[in-house]
Design an enzyme around this catalytic site. Sequence first.
Site, short mmCIF file in Angstrom:
data_model
loop_
_atom_site.label_atom_id
_atom_site.label_comp_id
_atom_site.label_asym_id
_atom_site.label_seq_id
_atom_site.Cartn_x
_atom_site.Cartn_y
_atom_site.Cartn_z
N HIS A 89 46.13 51.52 18.05
CA HIS A 89 47.15 51.73 17.01
C HIS A 89 46.95 50.79 15.84
O HIS A 89 47.55 51.00 14.78
CB HIS A 89 48.55 51.52 17.61
CG HIS A 89 49.00 52.65 18.47
ND1 HIS A 89 48.40 52.98 19.67
CD2 HIS A 89 50.01 53.55 18.29
CE1 HIS A 89 49.01 54.02 20.19
NE2 HIS A 89 49.99 54.38 19.38
N SER A 90 46.15 49.76 16.01
CA SER A 90 45.91 48.78 14.96
C SER A 90 44.43 48.79 14.58
O SER A 90 43.56 48.64 15.44
CB SER A 90 46.30 47.39 15.44
OG SER A 90 45.76 46.38 14.61
#
Length: 224
Positions: A11-12
């Site tokens: 997600h990052s």
Amino acid sequence: MTPVGLLIVSHSARLAEGVVEVAAQMGSGVPLVAAGGTDDGGVGTSFEKVMEGIGAADQGEGVVVLADLGSAVMTAESVLEFLEDSQRQRVRIADAALVEGAVAAAVAAAAGAGLEGVVRAAEEAVPGAEAEEPPELREPTESAVLTLVNPMGLHARPAAVLAGRLSAFDVQVTVNGVDGQSVMALMGLGAGKDSQLVVETSGPDALKALNFVRAQVEAGFGEL
């Protein structure tokens, strides 16, 4: 032969890039691709990044995908549905801890492990995970008692070399009673310099596999 590639889905963007950076230190030459964050740079996952990442990481031997959270896994699974059958067959999503799994997978891929061997290395790389039962050796068997001569013994890299390459043989193999095709099982032996390894093999490639292990051990895994 180009190693199996790894795709890190997070997600990052910074997390994915960081995992790739760490794994690259242990897997020289392994295609490593980060697919982190959304298309606009936010926190989340991107269908397009994962699709492009699979294409970039797959250089002929397939790709193992590692993801940080369930929704990232779902994104990867959605991408698989849109791949051509020939490419989909070369992609595996590992059920593995992101950092530990990526490092173990990179080591295994660099050592020459095939697609299933790399997946296995990733999924076993969980501290405290229950070890698999060693394979049941068929007759006839080949065996040897070998002495570790490299200074650090059977640490991560030599364990990955053995497990990765042995996975390509048609063989069942145990080392001191544990599965010789398991990186974590071999590391779990805690075998240091001057330790003895009892290697037993069976199957069509029994002698080839034993000779491979003997050659690696006697050469100190290239660390002398």
